[in-house]
Design an enzyme around this catalytic site. Structure first.
Site, PDB file in Angstrom:
ATOM      1  N   UNK A   1      -1.002   4.484   4.972  1.00  0.00           N
ATOM      2  CA  UNK A   1      -0.742   4.318   6.518  1.00  0.00           C
ATOM      3  C   UNK A   1      -0.018   3.017   6.969  1.00  0.00           C
ATOM      4  O   UNK A   1       0.802   3.034   7.817  1.00  0.00           O
ATOM      5  CB  UNK A   1      -2.141   4.379   7.109  1.00  0.00           C
TER       6      UNK A   1
ATOM      7  N   CYS B   1       0.897  -1.201   0.231  1.00  0.00           N
ATOM      8  CA  CYS B   1       0.152   0.001   0.055  1.00  0.00           C
ATOM      9  C   CYS B   1       0.717   1.237  -0.060  1.00  0.00           C
ATOM     10  O   CYS B   1       2.291   0.979   0.282  1.00  0.00           O
ATOM     11  CB  CYS B   1      -0.938  -0.027   1.255  1.00  0.00           C
ATOM     12  SG  CYS B   1      -0.103   0.172   2.888  1.00  0.00           S
TER      13      CYS B   1
END
Length: 145
Positions: free
Chosen positions: A48, A45
């Site tokens: 976060u 990703c």
């Protein structure tokens, strides 16, 4: 007061002590399975989750550009993995990176035989252009090329 622990508690304590030593950082290439390895990508990703993994983020943002035939692919919510690919982009193996340090990831990528350039835009030696990853015994045989 007795200091003896019941067998189950002893087993749990032993497992807790051994688990960190046997984490994903102990990956050893199976060269039979990785026959034909020519490229790889890091799937992760971009947000976060990667921000929580400082070592992996440093590898992704700072080191990947130096490796020939190693790219990054953003996948929302994905745990960071090194995906090893064959000549026709077929998936050979996935290696989780979350528990590894930047140094361990770099060592693994180099052990797999990927060429690290001096600069992101530097030329790649001819022996690494088409098949950057080779078993260690093959690379030593061709060191004079």
């Amino acid at each position: 007061m007795s200091l003896l622990l019941p067998p189950l508690a002893l087993l749990l304590l032993l497992a807790a002590l051994v688990a960190p030593a046997t984490a994903a950082t102990a990956y050893r290439p199976d060269w039979n399975r990785l026959s034909g390895l020519t490229r790889a990508r890091v799937e992760t990703c971009g947000g976060u989750q990667l921000n929580r993994l400082k070592e992996v983020k440093a590898f992704v943002t700072q080191d990947i550009p130096f490796y020939h035939n190693l790219v990054m692919k953003h996948l929302p919510g994905a745990d960071p993995e090194l995906v090893l690919l064959g000549r026709r982009y077929e998936e050979l193996e996935r290696i989780p990176l979350s528990e590894m340090t930047r140094e361990e990831i770099n060592a693994l990528v180099q052990e797999l035989g990927f060429y690290r350039k001096a600069a992101p835009d530097a030329q790649v030696p001819p022996e690494y252009v088409w098949a950057p990853a080779k078993p260690p015994e093959e690379t030593s045989d061709h060191a004079d090329l």
